[in-house]
Write an enzyme that holds these catalytic residues in place. Structure first.
Site, short mmCIF file in Angstrom:
data_model
loop_
_atom_site.label_atom_id
_atom_site.label_comp_id
_atom_site.label_asym_id
_atom_site.label_seq_id
_atom_site.Cartn_x
_atom_site.Cartn_y
_atom_site.Cartn_z
N HIS A 150 5.10 16.98 18.18
CA HIS A 150 3.79 17.61 18.03
C HIS A 150 2.69 16.66 17.56
CE1 HIS A 150 2.23 22.04 17.65
NE2 HIS A 150 1.48 21.30 18.45
N HIS A 175 5.27 25.90 11.82
CA HIS A 175 4.71 25.04 10.77
C HIS A 175 3.20 24.87 10.98
CE1 HIS A 175 8.86 23.83 11.87
NE2 HIS A 175 9.04 23.81 10.56
N ASP A 177 1.56 21.99 10.32
CA ASP A 177 1.31 20.61 10.77
C ASP A 177 -0.03 20.09 10.27
OD1 ASP A 177 3.69 20.98 12.10
OD2 ASP A 177 2.83 21.04 14.12
N HIS A 190 4.41 14.20 12.99
CA HIS A 190 4.31 15.49 13.72
C HIS A 190 3.98 16.65 12.78
CE1 HIS A 190 8.68 17.28 13.43
NE2 HIS A 190 8.31 16.74 12.30
N ASP A 281 4.19 25.00 19.94
CA ASP A 281 5.42 24.35 19.49
C ASP A 281 6.57 25.32 19.77
OD1 ASP A 281 7.58 23.37 17.87
OD2 ASP A 281 6.13 22.31 16.62
N ASP A 283 9.24 25.66 18.48
CA ASP A 283 9.90 26.17 17.27
C ASP A 283 9.21 27.41 16.69
OD1 ASP A 283 7.89 25.38 15.43
OD2 ASP A 283 8.90 23.51 14.93
N GLU A 326 8.11 19.74 21.33
CA GLU A 326 9.28 19.83 20.45
C GLU A 326 10.52 20.44 21.11
OE1 GLU A 326 9.43 18.31 17.56
OE2 GLU A 326 7.33 18.05 16.94
MN LIG Z 1 4.48 21.74 15.32
#
Ligand SMILES: [Mn+2]
Length: 384
Positions: A150, A175, A177, A190, A281, A283, A326
Protein backbone atom coordinates in the site's frame (compact mmCIF):
# COMPACT_ATOMS: atom_id res chain seq x y z
CA UNK A 1 7.61 -3.79 -24.64
CA UNK A 2 9.29 -1.14 -22.52
CA UNK A 3 7.21 0.92 -20.18
CA UNK A 4 8.25 4.11 -21.94
CA UNK A 5 7.03 2.92 -25.31
CA UNK A 6 3.82 1.50 -23.92
CA UNK A 7 3.07 4.79 -22.18
CA UNK A 8 3.82 6.64 -25.41
CA UNK A 9 1.47 4.29 -27.25
CA UNK A 10 -1.14 4.80 -24.57
CA UNK A 11 -0.91 8.55 -24.84
CA UNK A 12 -1.47 8.36 -28.58
CA UNK A 13 -4.62 6.33 -28.20
CA UNK A 14 -7.70 8.36 -27.75
CA UNK A 15 -9.60 7.00 -24.83
CA UNK A 16 -12.82 5.35 -25.77
CA UNK A 17 -12.57 6.39 -29.38
CA UNK A 18 -13.89 3.09 -30.68
CA UNK A 19 -16.50 2.54 -28.05
CA UNK A 20 -20.22 2.74 -28.13
CA UNK A 21 -21.64 3.33 -24.71
CA UNK A 22 -24.55 1.08 -23.90
CA UNK A 23 -25.47 2.38 -20.51
CA UNK A 24 -23.01 4.94 -19.30
CA UNK A 25 -20.49 7.08 -21.12
CA UNK A 26 -17.83 4.89 -22.70
CA UNK A 27 -14.84 4.35 -20.50
CA UNK A 28 -11.44 2.89 -20.93
CA UNK A 29 -9.18 1.49 -18.29
CA UNK A 30 -5.39 1.65 -18.22
CA UNK A 31 -4.01 -1.25 -16.18
CA UNK A 32 -0.66 -0.82 -14.44
CA UNK A 33 1.03 -3.64 -12.57
CA UNK A 34 3.19 -2.38 -9.71
CA UNK A 35 5.06 -5.40 -8.30
CA UNK A 36 6.54 -3.55 -5.35
CA UNK A 37 7.03 -4.99 -1.88
CA UNK A 38 9.52 -2.77 -0.05
CA UNK A 39 6.85 -0.89 1.89
CA UNK A 40 6.56 -3.91 4.19
CA UNK A 41 8.62 -6.92 5.14
CA UNK A 42 6.87 -10.02 3.81
CA UNK A 43 8.00 -11.43 0.48
CA UNK A 44 5.43 -12.23 -2.18
CA UNK A 45 3.24 -9.13 -2.44
CA UNK A 46 5.30 -8.28 -5.54
CA UNK A 47 3.64 -11.33 -7.13
CA UNK A 48 0.22 -9.71 -6.62
CA UNK A 49 -0.06 -8.20 -10.11
CA UNK A 50 0.83 -11.52 -11.76
CA UNK A 51 -1.67 -13.46 -9.65
CA UNK A 52 -4.48 -10.96 -10.26
CA UNK A 53 -3.79 -10.97 -14.01
CA UNK A 54 -3.83 -14.78 -13.94
CA UNK A 55 -7.24 -14.64 -12.27
CA UNK A 56 -8.48 -13.08 -15.49
CA UNK A 57 -8.75 -9.40 -14.70
CA UNK A 58 -8.06 -7.96 -18.14
CA UNK A 59 -10.27 -10.44 -19.95
CA UNK A 60 -13.06 -10.00 -17.44
CA UNK A 61 -12.97 -6.26 -17.93
CA UNK A 62 -12.67 -6.33 -21.69
CA UNK A 63 -14.43 -9.56 -22.69
CA UNK A 64 -17.69 -7.78 -22.89
CA UNK A 65 -15.92 -5.46 -25.28
CA UNK A 66 -17.98 -3.42 -27.62
CA UNK A 67 -21.38 -4.33 -28.95
CA UNK A 68 -21.72 -3.27 -32.50
CA UNK A 69 -24.91 -3.93 -34.31
CA UNK A 70 -23.38 -3.71 -37.71
CA UNK A 71 -25.26 -4.22 -40.91
CA UNK A 72 -23.25 -7.38 -41.49
CA UNK A 73 -24.57 -9.36 -38.56
CA UNK A 74 -28.12 -10.42 -38.26
CA UNK A 75 -30.25 -10.03 -35.23
CA UNK A 76 -29.55 -13.53 -33.99
CA UNK A 77 -25.80 -12.92 -33.96
CA UNK A 78 -26.36 -9.61 -32.25
CA UNK A 79 -28.48 -11.18 -29.55
CA UNK A 80 -25.84 -13.88 -29.07
CA UNK A 81 -23.19 -11.22 -28.65
CA UNK A 82 -25.33 -9.30 -26.20
CA UNK A 83 -26.02 -12.44 -24.20
CA UNK A 84 -22.29 -13.03 -23.77
CA UNK A 85 -21.98 -9.52 -22.45
CA UNK A 86 -24.97 -9.86 -20.18
CA UNK A 87 -23.57 -13.07 -18.82
CA UNK A 88 -20.64 -11.12 -17.50
CA UNK A 89 -22.91 -8.37 -16.25
CA UNK A 90 -20.62 -5.69 -17.55
CA UNK A 91 -21.00 -2.51 -19.44
CA UNK A 92 -18.54 -1.63 -22.16
CA UNK A 93 -14.99 -1.16 -21.04
CA UNK A 94 -11.84 -1.03 -23.15
CA UNK A 95 -8.68 -2.18 -21.40
CA UNK A 96 -5.18 -0.94 -22.16
CA UNK A 97 -2.80 -3.15 -20.21
CA UNK A 98 0.50 -1.33 -19.75
CA UNK A 99 2.18 -4.37 -18.23
CA UNK A 100 4.21 -4.29 -15.05
CA UNK A 101 6.46 -1.43 -14.02
CA UNK A 102 10.02 -2.46 -13.35
CA UNK A 103 11.54 -0.88 -10.28
CA UNK A 104 15.22 -0.12 -9.93
CA UNK A 105 16.92 -1.63 -6.91
CA UNK A 106 18.39 1.19 -4.84
CA UNK A 107 21.71 0.04 -3.34
CA UNK A 108 22.64 0.89 0.25
CA UNK A 109 19.07 1.82 1.10
CA UNK A 110 19.72 2.28 4.79
CA UNK A 111 17.12 2.75 7.51
CA UNK A 112 15.89 6.27 8.12
CA UNK A 113 16.07 7.24 11.79
CA UNK A 114 17.13 3.68 12.63
CA UNK A 115 13.59 2.52 11.86
CA UNK A 116 11.97 3.40 8.52
CA UNK A 117 12.76 0.71 5.97
CA UNK A 118 13.78 1.20 2.32
CA UNK A 119 12.94 4.91 2.06
CA UNK A 120 14.88 5.40 -1.21
CA UNK A 121 13.37 2.33 -2.87
CA UNK A 122 9.83 3.36 -1.87
CA UNK A 123 10.49 6.95 -2.95
CA UNK A 124 11.87 6.04 -6.36
CA UNK A 125 9.24 3.39 -7.14
CA UNK A 126 6.48 5.84 -6.32
CA UNK A 127 8.05 8.56 -8.42
CA UNK A 128 7.91 6.21 -11.43
CA UNK A 129 4.34 5.17 -10.60
CA UNK A 130 3.21 8.79 -10.17
CA UNK A 131 4.46 9.68 -13.65
CA UNK A 132 2.75 6.63 -15.16
CA UNK A 133 -0.59 7.20 -13.45
CA UNK A 134 -0.49 10.87 -14.38
CA UNK A 135 0.15 9.95 -18.02
CA UNK A 136 -2.71 7.47 -18.12
CA UNK A 137 -5.22 9.79 -16.47
CA UNK A 138 -4.15 12.73 -18.62
CA UNK A 139 -4.79 10.58 -21.70
CA UNK A 140 -8.39 10.16 -20.59
CA UNK A 141 -8.26 6.69 -19.10
CA UNK A 142 -9.42 5.46 -15.75
CA UNK A 143 -6.32 4.07 -14.12
CA UNK A 144 -6.07 0.78 -12.22
CA UNK A 145 -2.87 0.18 -10.25
CA UNK A 146 -2.44 -3.41 -9.10
CA UNK A 147 0.00 -3.82 -6.21
CA UNK A 148 2.16 -4.45 -4.59
CA UNK A 149 1.96 -3.05 -1.10
CA UNK A 150 0.00 0.00 0.00
CA UNK A 151 2.98 2.38 -0.03
CA UNK A 152 2.13 2.55 -3.76
CA UNK A 153 -0.74 4.90 -2.97
CA UNK A 154 1.92 7.60 -2.51
CA UNK A 155 2.66 7.46 -6.20
CA UNK A 156 -0.77 6.70 -7.59
CA UNK A 157 -2.53 9.46 -5.64
CA UNK A 158 0.27 11.97 -6.29
CA UNK A 159 0.20 11.23 -10.02
CA UNK A 160 -3.58 11.37 -10.10
CA UNK A 161 -3.76 14.73 -8.29
CA UNK A 162 -1.29 16.20 -10.76
CA UNK A 163 -4.06 15.96 -13.34
CA UNK A 164 -7.08 16.39 -11.03
CA UNK A 165 -5.93 18.54 -8.09
CA UNK A 166 -9.45 18.62 -6.64
CA UNK A 167 -10.01 14.85 -6.51
CA UNK A 168 -11.15 12.96 -3.40
CA UNK A 169 -10.01 9.65 -1.93
CA UNK A 170 -11.95 6.69 -0.55
CA UNK A 171 -9.55 4.49 1.43
CA UNK A 172 -10.94 1.01 2.09
CA UNK A 173 -8.67 -0.77 4.55
CA UNK A 174 -8.42 -2.52 7.90
CA UNK A 175 -5.69 0.02 8.74
CA UNK A 176 -5.50 3.81 8.52
CA UNK A 177 -1.96 3.81 7.03
CA UNK A 178 -1.53 7.31 8.47
CA UNK A 179 1.44 6.90 10.82
CA UNK A 180 4.18 9.45 10.29
CA UNK A 181 7.77 8.18 10.05
CA UNK A 182 8.09 9.41 13.64
CA UNK A 183 5.03 7.61 15.05
CA UNK A 184 5.41 4.33 13.13
CA UNK A 185 6.08 1.36 15.38
CA UNK A 186 7.12 -1.01 12.58
CA UNK A 187 9.03 1.32 10.26
CA UNK A 188 7.12 -0.15 7.30
CA UNK A 189 6.17 2.57 4.82
CA UNK A 190 2.95 0.79 3.75
CA UNK A 191 1.55 1.95 7.10
CA UNK A 192 2.42 5.60 6.45
CA UNK A 193 1.43 6.81 2.96
CA UNK A 194 -1.50 9.01 4.01
CA UNK A 195 0.70 11.08 6.35
CA UNK A 196 2.88 12.13 3.39
CA UNK A 197 -0.15 13.08 1.29
CA UNK A 198 -1.98 15.30 3.82
CA UNK A 199 -1.16 19.00 3.82
CA UNK A 200 -2.21 19.36 7.46
CA UNK A 201 0.47 16.90 8.60
CA UNK A 202 3.41 18.41 6.77
CA UNK A 203 5.08 19.99 9.79
CA UNK A 204 4.98 16.56 11.44
CA UNK A 205 6.55 14.61 8.57
CA UNK A 206 10.33 14.62 8.11
CA UNK A 207 11.96 14.75 4.68
CA UNK A 208 12.92 11.16 3.83
CA UNK A 209 15.72 10.34 1.39
CA UNK A 210 14.07 9.55 -1.96
CA UNK A 211 10.97 11.61 -1.20
CA UNK A 212 12.05 15.08 -2.37
CA UNK A 213 9.74 14.85 -5.44
CA UNK A 214 6.67 14.26 -3.28
CA UNK A 215 4.36 17.16 -2.45
CA UNK A 216 1.37 16.86 -0.12
CA UNK A 217 -1.71 16.98 -2.31
CA UNK A 218 -4.74 16.20 -0.12
CA UNK A 219 -6.57 18.04 2.61
CA UNK A 220 -8.07 16.36 5.63
CA UNK A 221 -11.58 16.80 4.18
CA UNK A 222 -10.65 15.06 0.89
CA UNK A 223 -10.41 11.52 2.28
CA UNK A 224 -12.82 9.05 3.86
CA UNK A 225 -11.83 5.70 5.37
CA UNK A 226 -14.03 2.61 5.31
CA UNK A 227 -13.40 -0.66 7.14
CA UNK A 228 -10.93 0.37 9.87
CA UNK A 229 -10.42 -2.04 12.75
CA UNK A 230 -6.71 -2.02 13.58
CA UNK A 231 -5.67 1.56 14.27
CA UNK A 232 -2.52 2.50 16.23
CA UNK A 233 -2.92 5.00 19.10
CA UNK A 234 -0.99 7.73 17.22
CA UNK A 235 -3.14 7.11 14.14
CA UNK A 236 -6.31 7.41 16.20
CA UNK A 237 -4.99 10.68 17.61
CA UNK A 238 -4.32 11.97 14.07
CA UNK A 239 -7.78 10.95 12.80
CA UNK A 240 -9.48 12.72 15.72
CA UNK A 241 -7.22 15.81 15.92
CA UNK A 242 -7.55 16.59 12.21
CA UNK A 243 -11.22 15.61 11.97
CA UNK A 244 -10.70 12.99 9.29
CA UNK A 245 -13.91 11.18 8.36
CA UNK A 246 -13.78 7.44 8.89
CA UNK A 247 -16.19 4.55 9.12
CA UNK A 248 -14.76 1.72 11.20
CA UNK A 249 -16.18 -1.80 11.13
CA UNK A 250 -18.09 -0.80 14.24
CA UNK A 251 -19.64 2.07 12.29
CA UNK A 252 -20.59 -0.35 9.53
CA UNK A 253 -22.21 -2.62 12.15
CA UNK A 254 -24.08 0.35 13.59
CA UNK A 255 -25.18 2.14 10.42
CA UNK A 256 -25.16 -0.53 7.75
CA UNK A 257 -23.08 -0.25 4.61
CA UNK A 258 -25.77 1.68 2.72
CA UNK A 259 -25.75 4.60 5.19
CA UNK A 260 -21.96 4.49 5.30
CA UNK A 261 -21.77 4.98 1.54
CA UNK A 262 -24.40 7.72 1.63
CA UNK A 263 -22.45 9.61 4.28
CA UNK A 264 -19.17 9.02 2.42
CA UNK A 265 -20.57 10.62 -0.73
CA UNK A 266 -22.25 13.43 1.25
CA UNK A 267 -18.91 14.22 2.82
CA UNK A 268 -16.83 14.07 -0.35
CA UNK A 269 -19.28 15.13 -3.04
CA UNK A 270 -21.84 17.18 -1.11
CA UNK A 271 -20.42 20.46 -2.35
CA UNK A 272 -19.90 19.33 -5.93
CA UNK A 273 -18.85 16.44 -8.09
CA UNK A 274 -15.18 15.61 -8.40
CA UNK A 275 -13.08 12.63 -9.49
CA UNK A 276 -12.76 9.75 -7.03
CA UNK A 277 -9.55 7.87 -6.28
CA UNK A 278 -10.35 4.53 -4.62
CA UNK A 279 -7.48 2.99 -2.69
CA UNK A 280 -8.61 -0.54 -1.85
CA UNK A 281 -6.53 -2.71 0.45
CA UNK A 282 -7.64 -6.34 0.14
CA UNK A 283 -7.15 -6.70 3.92
CA UNK A 284 -10.32 -4.63 4.37
CA UNK A 285 -12.13 -7.93 3.74
CA UNK A 286 -12.46 -10.51 6.43
CA UNK A 287 -9.49 -12.92 6.42
CA UNK A 288 -11.87 -15.80 5.74
CA UNK A 289 -12.48 -14.20 2.32
CA UNK A 290 -9.04 -12.72 1.65
CA UNK A 291 -6.53 -14.86 3.54
CA UNK A 292 -3.58 -14.19 1.20
CA UNK A 293 -2.50 -10.84 2.55
CA UNK A 294 0.28 -9.63 4.83
CA UNK A 295 -1.62 -8.07 7.75
CA UNK A 296 -5.03 -9.81 8.05
CA UNK A 297 -7.34 -8.63 10.84
CA UNK A 298 -10.43 -10.49 12.03
CA UNK A 299 -13.87 -8.96 11.63
CA UNK A 300 -13.58 -7.43 8.19
CA UNK A 301 -15.92 -6.61 5.35
CA UNK A 302 -18.26 -9.30 4.07
CA UNK A 303 -18.30 -10.09 0.36
CA UNK A 304 -21.60 -8.27 0.06
CA UNK A 305 -20.35 -5.15 1.82
CA UNK A 306 -17.27 -5.07 -0.43
CA UNK A 307 -19.38 -5.44 -3.56
CA UNK A 308 -21.85 -2.80 -2.37
CA UNK A 309 -19.02 -0.30 -1.80
CA UNK A 310 -17.68 -1.02 -5.29
CA UNK A 311 -21.12 -0.82 -6.94
CA UNK A 312 -21.91 2.48 -5.27
CA UNK A 313 -18.59 3.96 -6.33
CA UNK A 314 -19.23 2.81 -9.90
CA UNK A 315 -22.71 4.32 -9.79
CA UNK A 316 -21.34 7.79 -9.06
CA UNK A 317 -19.76 7.75 -12.53
CA UNK A 318 -16.82 9.59 -10.94
CA UNK A 319 -14.27 6.81 -10.40
CA UNK A 320 -11.06 7.99 -12.02
CA UNK A 321 -8.36 5.78 -10.47
CA UNK A 322 -8.23 2.69 -8.32
CA UNK A 323 -5.46 0.93 -6.39
CA UNK A 324 -5.93 -2.73 -5.49
CA UNK A 325 -3.14 -3.62 -3.09
CA UNK A 326 -1.70 -6.14 -0.63
CA UNK A 327 -2.66 -9.37 -2.40
CA UNK A 328 0.21 -11.71 -1.50
CA UNK A 329 -0.11 -15.06 -3.31
CA UNK A 330 2.76 -16.57 -1.29
CA UNK A 331 0.82 -16.26 1.97
CA UNK A 332 -2.08 -18.62 1.30
CA UNK A 333 -1.85 -21.96 3.08
CA UNK A 334 -3.50 -23.59 0.08
CA UNK A 335 -4.07 -22.83 -3.59
CA UNK A 336 -7.77 -22.40 -2.76
CA UNK A 337 -6.96 -19.54 -0.38
CA UNK A 338 -4.82 -17.80 -2.98
CA UNK A 339 -7.47 -18.25 -5.66
CA UNK A 340 -10.21 -16.95 -3.35
CA UNK A 341 -8.15 -13.83 -2.65
CA UNK A 342 -7.24 -13.09 -6.27
CA UNK A 343 -10.81 -13.75 -7.46
CA UNK A 344 -12.05 -11.32 -4.83
CA UNK A 345 -9.59 -8.68 -6.06
CA UNK A 346 -10.85 -9.19 -9.62
CA UNK A 347 -14.47 -8.89 -8.44
CA UNK A 348 -13.76 -5.60 -6.66
CA UNK A 349 -12.12 -4.12 -9.76
CA UNK A 350 -14.72 -5.44 -12.21
CA UNK A 351 -17.55 -4.20 -9.98
CA UNK A 352 -15.95 -0.76 -9.79
CA UNK A 353 -16.18 -0.69 -13.58
CA UNK A 354 -19.71 -1.90 -13.98
CA UNK A 355 -20.11 -5.56 -13.05
CA UNK A 356 -23.39 -5.84 -11.18
CA UNK A 357 -25.08 -8.50 -9.13
CA UNK A 358 -28.46 -7.72 -10.59
CA UNK A 359 -27.31 -8.06 -14.18
CA UNK A 360 -26.62 -5.31 -16.68
CA UNK A 361 -29.39 -3.61 -18.60
CA UNK A 362 -28.29 -3.05 -22.14
CA UNK A 363 -30.02 -0.26 -23.99
CA UNK A 364 -31.09 -1.48 -27.40
CA UNK A 365 -31.04 1.14 -30.13
CA UNK A 366 -34.26 -0.34 -31.39
CA UNK A 367 -36.21 -3.56 -31.05
CA UNK A 368 -36.78 -5.59 -34.18
CA UNK A 369 -40.07 -5.00 -35.93
CA UNK A 370 -41.67 -7.27 -38.57
CA UNK A 371 -40.46 -4.93 -41.26
CA UNK A 372 -36.92 -4.70 -39.87
CA UNK A 373 -34.33 -5.72 -42.49
CA UNK A 374 -32.43 -7.62 -39.80
CA UNK A 375 -35.15 -10.17 -39.43
CA UNK A 376 -35.04 -11.01 -43.08
CA UNK A 377 -31.41 -12.15 -42.55
CA UNK A 378 -32.79 -15.33 -41.13
CA UNK A 379 -35.15 -17.66 -42.88
CA UNK A 380 -36.89 -18.45 -39.65
CA UNK A 381 -38.91 -15.87 -37.86
CA UNK A 382 -37.46 -15.38 -34.41
CA UNK A 383 -39.54 -14.13 -31.54
CA UNK A 384 -37.60 -12.48 -28.77
MN1 LIG B 1 -3.39 -0.48 3.64
Amino acid sequence: MSLRSSVARLLKQRAGSTLRAQRRPAHSVALIGAPFSRGQKKGGVDHGPGAIREAGLASKLSRMGTIKKSAKIGYLAYVQEVSVILKHHLTSCQVYDLGDLSFTQVPNDELYNNLVKYPRSVGLANQVLADTVNGAVAAGHSCVTIGGDHSLALGSISGHTRHYPHLCVIWVDAHADINTPLTSLSGNLHGQPVSFLLRELQDKVPQLPGFSWLKPCLSQSDIVYIGLRDVDPAEHYILKKYGIQYFSMRDIDRLGIQKVMERTFDHLLGRGQRPIHLSFDIDAFDPTLAPSTGTPVLGGLTYREGMYISEEIHNTGLLSALDLVEVNPLLGVSQEEVTATTNLAVDVIATCFGQTREGAHIVFDDLPTPSSPDESDSEEQVRI
